[in-house]
Design an enzyme around this catalytic site. Structure first.
Site, PDB file in Angstrom:
ATOM      1  N   ASP A 140      23.862   3.991 -14.069  1.00  0.00           N
ATOM      2  CA  ASP A 140      24.392   4.912 -15.120  1.00  0.00           C
ATOM      3  C   ASP A 140      23.742   4.442 -16.515  1.00  0.00           C
ATOM      4  O   ASP A 140      23.713   3.313 -16.947  1.00  0.00           O
ATOM      5  CB  ASP A 140      25.972   4.437 -15.205  1.00  0.00           C
ATOM      6  CG  ASP A 140      26.734   5.508 -16.144  1.00  0.00           C
ATOM      7  OD1 ASP A 140      26.054   6.010 -17.001  1.00  0.00           O
ATOM      8  OD2 ASP A 140      27.811   5.595 -15.759  1.00  0.00           O
ATOM      9  N   ASP A 172      30.735  13.882 -18.092  1.00  0.00           N
ATOM     10  CA  ASP A 172      31.882  13.291 -17.198  1.00  0.00           C
ATOM     11  C   ASP A 172      33.021  14.324 -16.815  1.00  0.00           C
ATOM     12  O   ASP A 172      33.317  15.022 -17.785  1.00  0.00           O
ATOM     13  CB  ASP A 172      32.735  12.006 -17.690  1.00  0.00           C
ATOM     14  CG  ASP A 172      31.378  10.897 -17.740  1.00  0.00           C
ATOM     15  OD1 ASP A 172      30.489  10.951 -17.043  1.00  0.00           O
ATOM     16  OD2 ASP A 172      31.962   9.773 -18.299  1.00  0.00           O
TER      17      ASP A 172
END
Length: 390
Positions: A142, A216
Site C-alpha cells: 500500500d 477505497d
C-alpha cells in the site's frame, strides 16, 4: 580439515513464474473492512476456521490476509518484528497452512503504513526474506507514506514533477517485486496505489498480479456502485496472472440490502475481480452465505478464459454488462441503478452471443428456455438479474 556449512540455495523466480500464482482472480478474506486496526491473531485464526467450516474453502476462498496494524519495531539488525497482537507470525502462518489455506500480509513502500506502523522503506529485501520465512503467500503493498517521498522529490523540479512521481512509484513496486522473486517463494503481489498513473498499463511488467484500479470502497451502495461501474473500459488490461482490483467485498457488513449485495457480487464477478471477503466470517447470516457461496456466480469470476467483462449498453440508470466465458457462453448482468424497479433488456448481439440462446437466471437458479435475439427482465431498484447465455 574444516568443513564449510552449506547454506540453503535459493533460486530467484522468473517474472513468468510470478504471474502463474494468480491464473484466476485471487479469492479469500482480508481483515480490514470489518476489523480495521483491531485485528488480532485470534481474529485471523477464527477467520481461517470459518473459511473451512462454512464451505468457503471448498468454494475457492483460500487466502487469509492480514491487513495493516500487525507491525512492531525493527531490531538492531533491521529485522521487523510483530507487535503484541501477533505474538508469533510464523506459527500463525503454519496454522493457516494446516487448514489447506494460504497466508497473506500487508506492508508499504514508505517509512510508515497507512495506520502509521512500520513500512518497508529501505528494508525491501530484508522484509521479503522475513515474509518468506513466515510462509507468506500474498503481499498487499500500500503506497501510503511513500507519497510524501514522491511529492517532496517532485517539488524540487516542478516542471517534471508528474514524471518524477510516476517514476518513483514504479521503482518502489519494481523493488518489492524483485525482492519477492529473489526469495524464491511464490507470492501474489497486490499493488495498492488507488489506480493512479493508469497502473493497469504498467503493473504486469513489474510483476504485479493485481492492482487497485480505484480508491477505497466502503459499505454503501453509493461507494460500491461508483467504484464498480467506473471499471468500464479496463477489460483489455486484465487476464490470467494480472487483474484489475476494484477493492475488497463488503458483502455481509450490514449497511447494504441483500439486493445491493447481490449487485456487488455480480458486478465483481463480471469484472473478473479478486473476491476477498471483508466481513466477520464467524458471524455470517444464511443470506450472506448464500451470496458469497453461490457457485455459479463464483464460476463466472473464476472462468478459465480469464476475460474481464465490460459494459455493452447503458441508458441513464440502466446498464448491461457482459463477460465472455469458456465454451462459448456469455455471462450478462442487467443492472438497475435507480430507486424504482425497471425493465432492462439485453440484445444478444450486443453481448457477443448468438441470435438464439439458452438463458439461465443465475441467482434464481432457473433455466428460462431458449430465447431469440434478446431478453428482458424486470430488475429491482439497485438490483441485478445475472444471466448465462449459451
Amino acid at each position: 580439515m574444516k568443513f564449510l556449512r552449506l547454506l540453503p540455495f535459493v533460486v530467484a523466480l522468473p517474472l513468468a513464474a510470478q504471474q502463474r500464482v494468480a491464473l484466476t482472480p485471487p479469492m479469500g478474506w482480508n481483515s480490514w473492512n470489518h476489523f480495521a486496526g483491531r485485528v488480532t491473531d485470534a481474529d485471523v485464526r477464527a477467520a481461517a476456521d470459518a473459511i473451512v467450516s462454512s464451505g468457503m474453502k471448498d468454494a475457492g476462498y483460500i487466502y487469509v490476509n492480514i491487513d495493516d496494524t500487525w507491525e512492531g519495531k525493527r531490531d538492531a539488525s533491521g529485522v521487523l518484528h510483530t507487535n503484541e497482537k501477533f505474538p508469533d507470525m510464523k506459527a500463525l502462518g503454519d496454522y493457516i497452512h494446516s487448514k489447506g489455506l494460504k497466508f497473506g500480509i500487508y506492508s508499504s513502500p514508505g517509512p510508515q503504513t497507512c495506520a502509521r506502523f512500520e513500512g518497508s522503506y529501505q528494508h525491501e529485501e530484508q522484509d521479503a526474506k522475513t515474509w518468506a520465512e513466515w510462509g507468506v503467500d500474498y503481499i498487499k503493498y500500500d503506497l501510503c507514506s511513500y507519497r510524501t517521498i514522491m511529492r517532496e522529490a517532485a517539488a524540487k523540479d516542478p516542471a517534471n514533477g508528474e514524471k518524477i512521481q510516476s517514476d518513483l512509484m514504479r521503482q518502489a513496486y519494481q523493488k518489492i517485486s524483485d525482492a519477492i522473486r529473489k526469495t524464491g517463494r511464490p507470492m501474489v503481489l497486490s499493488l495498492c496505489q488507488y489506480g493512479w498513473d493508469e497502473v493497469w498499463t504498467w503493473a504486469p511488467s513489474l510483476g504485479g498480479n493485481l492492482w487497485r484500479s480505484t480508491g477505497d470502497i466502503s459499505d454503501s451502495y453509493l461507494s460500491m456502485s461508483q467504484i464498480g461501474f467506473s471499471q468500464a473500459g479496463l477489460s483489455k488490461y486484465a487476464g490470467p496472472g494480472h487483474w484489475n482490483d476494484p477493492d475488497m467485498l463488503e458483502v455481509g457488513n450490514g449497511r447494504m440490502t441483500a439486493e445491493e449485495y447481490r449487485t456487488h457480487m455480480s458486478l465483481w464477478s463480471l469484472l473478473a475481480a479478486p473476491l476477498l471477503a471483508g466481513n466477520d466470517l464467524s458471524k455470517m447470516s444464511d443470506e450472506t452465505k448464500s451470496i458469497l457461496l453461490n457457485k455459479e456466480v463464483i464460476a463466472i469470476d473464476q472462468d478459465s478464459l480469464g476475460k474481464q467483462g465490460d459494459r455493452v449498453w447503458g441508458k441513464g440508470a440502466l446498464e448491461v454488462w457482459a463477460k465472455p466465458l469458456s465454451n462459448g457462453k456469455v455471462a450478462v448482468g442487467l443492472f438497475n441503478r435507480s430507486l424504482e424497479a425497471a425493465p432492462v433488456s439485453v440484445r444478444f448481439a450486443d453481448a457477443g452471443a448468438k441470435s438464439s440462446a439458452k438463458v439461465r437466471d443465475v441467482w434464481a437458479g432457473k433455466d428460462l428456455g431458449t430465447k431469440q435475439g434478446s431478453y428482458t427482465a424486470n430488475v429491482a431498484a439497485h438490483g441485478v438479474v445475472l444471466l448465462i447465455l449459451e
